[in-house]
Design an enzyme around this catalytic site. Structure first.
Site, PDB file in Angstrom:
ATOM      1  CG  ASN A  88      45.740  27.160  42.214  1.00 35.82           C
ATOM      2  OD1 ASN A  88      45.965  26.594  41.158  1.00 35.82           O
ATOM      3  ND2 ASN A  88      46.601  27.967  42.774  1.00 35.82           N
ATOM      4  CB  ILE A 158      37.484  35.099  46.935  1.00 40.32           C
ATOM      5  CG1 ILE A 158      38.111  36.198  47.825  1.00 40.32           C
ATOM      6  CG2 ILE A 158      37.634  33.717  47.560  1.00 40.32           C
ATOM      7  CD1 ILE A 158      39.632  36.172  47.918  1.00 40.32           C
ATOM      8  CD  GLN A 281      67.423  34.472   9.730  1.00 35.97           C
ATOM      9  OE1 GLN A 281      67.676  35.634   9.399  1.00 35.97           O
ATOM     10  NE2 GLN A 281      68.302  33.501   9.612  1.00 35.97           N
ATOM     11  CD  GLU A 365      48.102  31.022  44.197  1.00 42.99           C
ATOM     12  OE1 GLU A 365      47.412  31.853  43.563  1.00 42.99           O
ATOM     13  OE2 GLU A 365      47.595  30.077  44.816  1.00 42.99           O
ATOM     14  CB  SER A 367      52.532  40.951  41.391  1.00 37.09           C
ATOM     15  OG  SER A 367      53.475  41.482  42.304  1.00 37.09           O
TER      16      SER A 367
HETATM   17  C1  LIG Z   1      41.178  36.468  38.358  1.00 41.01           C
HETATM   18  C2  LIG Z   1      41.862  36.532  39.695  1.00 41.01           C
HETATM   19  C3  LIG Z   1      41.667  35.524  40.614  1.00 41.01           C
HETATM   20  C4  LIG Z   1      42.233  35.596  41.887  1.00 41.01           C
HETATM   21  N1  LIG Z   1      41.946  34.617  42.804  1.00 41.01           N
HETATM   22  C5  LIG Z   1      42.319  34.816  44.101  1.00 41.01           C
HETATM   23  C6  LIG Z   1      41.884  33.904  45.130  1.00 41.01           C
HETATM   24  O1  LIG Z   1      41.200  32.906  44.869  1.00 41.01           O
HETATM   25  N2  LIG Z   1      42.234  34.167  46.412  1.00 41.01           N
HETATM   26  C7  LIG Z   1      42.971  35.255  46.771  1.00 41.01           C
HETATM   27  O2  LIG Z   1      43.233  35.433  47.956  1.00 41.01           O
HETATM   28  N3  LIG Z   1      43.421  36.134  45.811  1.00 41.01           N
HETATM   29  C8  LIG Z   1      43.094  35.943  44.505  1.00 41.01           C
HETATM   30  N4  LIG Z   1      43.530  36.824  43.528  1.00 41.01           N
HETATM   31  C9  LIG Z   1      44.263  38.005  43.943  1.00 41.01           C
HETATM   32  C10 LIG Z   1      45.740  38.017  43.540  1.00 41.01           C
HETATM   33  O3  LIG Z   1      46.452  37.180  44.389  1.00 41.01           O
HETATM   34  C11 LIG Z   1      46.192  39.483  43.609  1.00 41.01           C
HETATM   35  O4  LIG Z   1      45.645  40.120  42.458  1.00 41.01           O
HETATM   36  C12 LIG Z   1      47.678  39.646  43.646  1.00 41.01           C
HETATM   37  O5  LIG Z   1      48.186  39.192  44.878  1.00 41.01           O
HETATM   38  C13 LIG Z   1      48.064  41.124  43.478  1.00 41.01           C
HETATM   39  O6  LIG Z   1      47.314  41.940  44.350  1.00 41.01           O
HETATM   40  P1  LIG Z   1      46.538  43.220  43.774  1.00 41.01           P
HETATM   41  O7  LIG Z   1      45.823  42.835  42.555  1.00 41.01           O
HETATM   42  O8  LIG Z   1      45.766  43.824  44.890  1.00 41.01           O
HETATM   43  O9  LIG Z   1      47.702  44.220  43.338  1.00 41.01           O
HETATM   44  P2  LIG Z   1      48.464  45.254  44.279  1.00 41.01           P
HETATM   45  O10 LIG Z   1      48.924  44.606  45.521  1.00 41.01           O
HETATM   46  O11 LIG Z   1      47.631  46.478  44.385  1.00 41.01           O
HETATM   47  O12 LIG Z   1      49.731  45.581  43.367  1.00 41.01           O
HETATM   48  C14 LIG Z   1      49.609  46.354  42.155  1.00 41.01           C
HETATM   49  C15 LIG Z   1      50.976  46.413  41.483  1.00 41.01           C
HETATM   50  O13 LIG Z   1      51.916  47.066  42.360  1.00 41.01           O
HETATM   51  C16 LIG Z   1      53.064  46.257  42.498  1.00 41.01           C
HETATM   52  N5  LIG Z   1      53.632  46.411  43.848  1.00 41.01           N
HETATM   53  C17 LIG Z   1      52.987  46.311  45.034  1.00 41.01           C
HETATM   54  N6  LIG Z   1      53.846  46.475  46.050  1.00 41.01           N
HETATM   55  C18 LIG Z   1      55.080  46.669  45.502  1.00 41.01           C
HETATM   56  C19 LIG Z   1      56.394  46.903  46.032  1.00 41.01           C
HETATM   57  N7  LIG Z   1      56.633  46.937  47.353  1.00 41.01           N
HETATM   58  N8  LIG Z   1      57.412  47.075  45.169  1.00 41.01           N
HETATM   59  C20 LIG Z   1      57.193  47.015  43.827  1.00 41.01           C
HETATM   60  N9  LIG Z   1      55.977  46.802  43.259  1.00 41.01           N
HETATM   61  C21 LIG Z   1      54.939  46.642  44.095  1.00 41.01           C
HETATM   62  C22 LIG Z   1      52.576  44.817  42.305  1.00 41.01           C
HETATM   63  O14 LIG Z   1      53.624  43.975  41.914  1.00 41.01           O
HETATM   64  C23 LIG Z   1      51.541  45.013  41.184  1.00 41.01           C
HETATM   65  O15 LIG Z   1      52.195  44.994  39.944  1.00 41.01           O
HETATM   66  C24 LIG Z   1      43.048  36.704  42.224  1.00 41.01           C
HETATM   67  C25 LIG Z   1      43.299  37.704  41.271  1.00 41.01           C
HETATM   68  C26 LIG Z   1      42.707  37.642  40.026  1.00 41.01           C
HETATM   69  C27 LIG Z   1      42.961  38.771  39.050  1.00 41.01           C
END
Ligand SMILES: Cc1cc2nc3c(=O)[nH]c(=O)nc-3n(C[C@H](O)[C@H](O)[C@H](O)COP(=O)(O)OP(=O)(O)OC[C@H]3O[C@@H](n4cnc5c(N)ncnc54)[C@H](O)[C@@H]3O)c2cc1C
Length: 399
Positions: A88, A158, A281, A365, A367
């Site tokens: 990536n 990040i 099985q 990328e 959830s």
């Molecule tokens: C190890 C790691 C590396 C990463 N690297 C990068 C990176 O290099 N650059 C970068 O920019 N990001 C990075 N990320 C971030 C990643 O893209 C986010 O974790 C991801 O987009 C989810 O955001 P969040 O963790 O804030 O969860 P949240 O947005 O808080 O969501 C939490 C939960 O709520 C659910 N949810 C939210 N909204 C809704 C809705 N409207 N309806 C139903 N369900 C909902 C989500 O599906 C999720 O299950 C990384 C994450 C990790 C853990």
């Protein structure tokens, strides 16, 4: 329809195996021990040509296309999940976005070093307030101050931020304008004060290839490092994430394959009630479902890559494939854990590590719910997932 991969892609896969097994894996434990970022090892992967397969020869690539990206990412992740991040940061979301959206000068200046693995990339979109609603949660601002923008705020999760030389970062130049107020910047964290990155403690993931919290305190970015126009940042980020989903999908399939390989071997060796558990099985059901899911997920992956290779929009294909590969990898990790019994928890087997990377990529990328929302809106006819035109560099970079 020909589903065989061309010989040059098979060769690229062989190269992955050779470089990882001969050069990268033996040297990694020392970096895991010290926590130092393994720059020379990432550079070896770059020197082997593994990051440049989607790029033109003029920037150090081999123009093999997205099926090659998929094959390489799957194989790296199968053998060494922690190096999957490189696909990536060094091959897709970071350099490929600059390649497609940058000026000739920006592409010439930044892309060759990233795909060669000489400089480390980053794609900084997510913030502490939430990754799923990247635009709504974005508090980071960029204020024009003469020849620079001053960036203030914080980013979360990040990957490679603590090692980054050249990365992409998204900030609001017009906080009142919602997602239309977001602008993309090419940042060079070592260029001056105001950029700090702290690795986040995460059990089970690598101690040297890390994801970080980023803090920006009046960090200056030259105006010539703005990528695209003010207000185009969200479009640029979403476009970059489509290509990120290609590698993340492939990486999830690589992890699922690792689970299947380990579970098959273990089930044939492990004797319980006088017979190898592979002859029972209920264990065979797990193996059968893992096998079929992986085959199906890979077909979806190559449909996505094929669509991208034709230069067509592939947001629909990317979301569907990423969602299904997540489900496949979670099922594979859970099934492998059941087949290993208590040994799934023992450090001598990598099931815990693989499971940690599956959980990470499940969110990365976008959830599963984020994918489902896009897939359902597309399927119901509310929003055509492939409505945005593709932005792709086709010719060589001008001198
Ligand atoms: C190890 C790691 C590396 C990463 N690297 C990068 C990176 O290099 N650059 C970068 O920019 N990001 C990075 N990320 C971030 C990643 O893209 C986010 O974790 C991801 O987009 C989810 O955001 P969040 O963790 O804030 O969860 P949240 O947005 O808080 O969501 C939490 C939960 O709520 C659910 N949810 C939210 N909204 C809704 C809705 N409207 N309806 C139903 N369900 C909902 C989500 O599906 C999720 O299950 C990384 C994450 C990790 C853990």
């Amino acid at each position: 329809m020909d589903l065989t991969l061309p010989p040059e892609i098979e060769q690229a896969r062989d190269t992955v195996r050779r470089v990882l097994e001969d050069e990268i894996l033996p040297a990694t434990p020392a970096y895991e021990e010290s926590g130092e970022f393994p720059r020379p090892l990432v550079e070896k992967l770059g020197a082997a040509g593994l990051f440049g397969v989607a790029f033109g020869e003029d920037v150090g690539g081999t123009a093999m296309g997205f099926q090659a990206v998929a094959a390489i990412a799957e194989e790296i992740s199968r053998l060494a999940p922690e190096y999957g991040y490189c696909m990536n940061m060094q091959a897709m979301t970071c350099p490929f976005t600059i390649y497609n959206w940058g000026t000739e000068e920006q592409v010439r200046r930044f892309v060759p070093d990233l795909v060669a693995g000489r400089k480390m990339g980053m794609f900084a979109l997510s913030e502490p307030g939430g990754g799923s609603d990247a635009a709504g949660a974005m508090k980071t601002t960029a204020r024009r101050d003469g020849a620079v923008y001053r960036l203030n705020g914080s980013k979360q999760w990040i990957t490679f931020a603590n090692a980054c030389d050249t990365g992409l970062l998204f900030a609001k130049t017009d906080p009142a304008a919602g997602h239309r107020g977001i602008t993309a910047f090419i940042v060079e964290p070592r260029s001056g004060p105001g950029f700090a990155a702290d690795p986040i403690a995460m059990t089970g993931l690598s101690n040297c290839l890390r994801s970080c919290a980023v803090f920006l305190d009046d960090f200056a970015v030259p105006v010539e490092n703005r990528l695209g126009e003010e207000g185009e940042g969200f479009k640029i980020a979403m476009n970059g994430l489509d290509y990120g989903r290609l590698t993340v999908t492939a990486r999830l399939i690589g992890l699922a394959r690792a689970c299947l390989d380990l579970a098959r071997d273990y089930a044939k060796e492990r004797v319980v009630f006088g017979h190898p558990i592979a002859t029972y099985q209920m264990v065979q059901h797990l193996i059968a479902d893992m096998t079929v899911n992986i085959e199906a997920a890979r077909l979806m992956l190559y449909r996505m890559a094929w669509t991208m290779d034709r230069g067509e929009p592939a947001t629909r294909e990317a979301s569907q494939a990423k969602y299904f590969a997540s489900t496949t990898a979670k099922h594979a990790a859970q099934s492998a854990a059941e087949i290993f019994g208590g040994y799934a928890l023992a450090d001598e087997y990598p099931i815990k590590k693989i499971t940690a990377y599956v959980n990470m990529l499940n969110m990365g990328e976008g959830s599963p719910n984020t994918q489902r929302i896009l897939i359902a809106e597309d399927s119901l006819g509310f929003k055509d997932a492939n409505r945005h035109p593709v932005r792709r560099r086709t010719g060589p970079v001008a001198e």
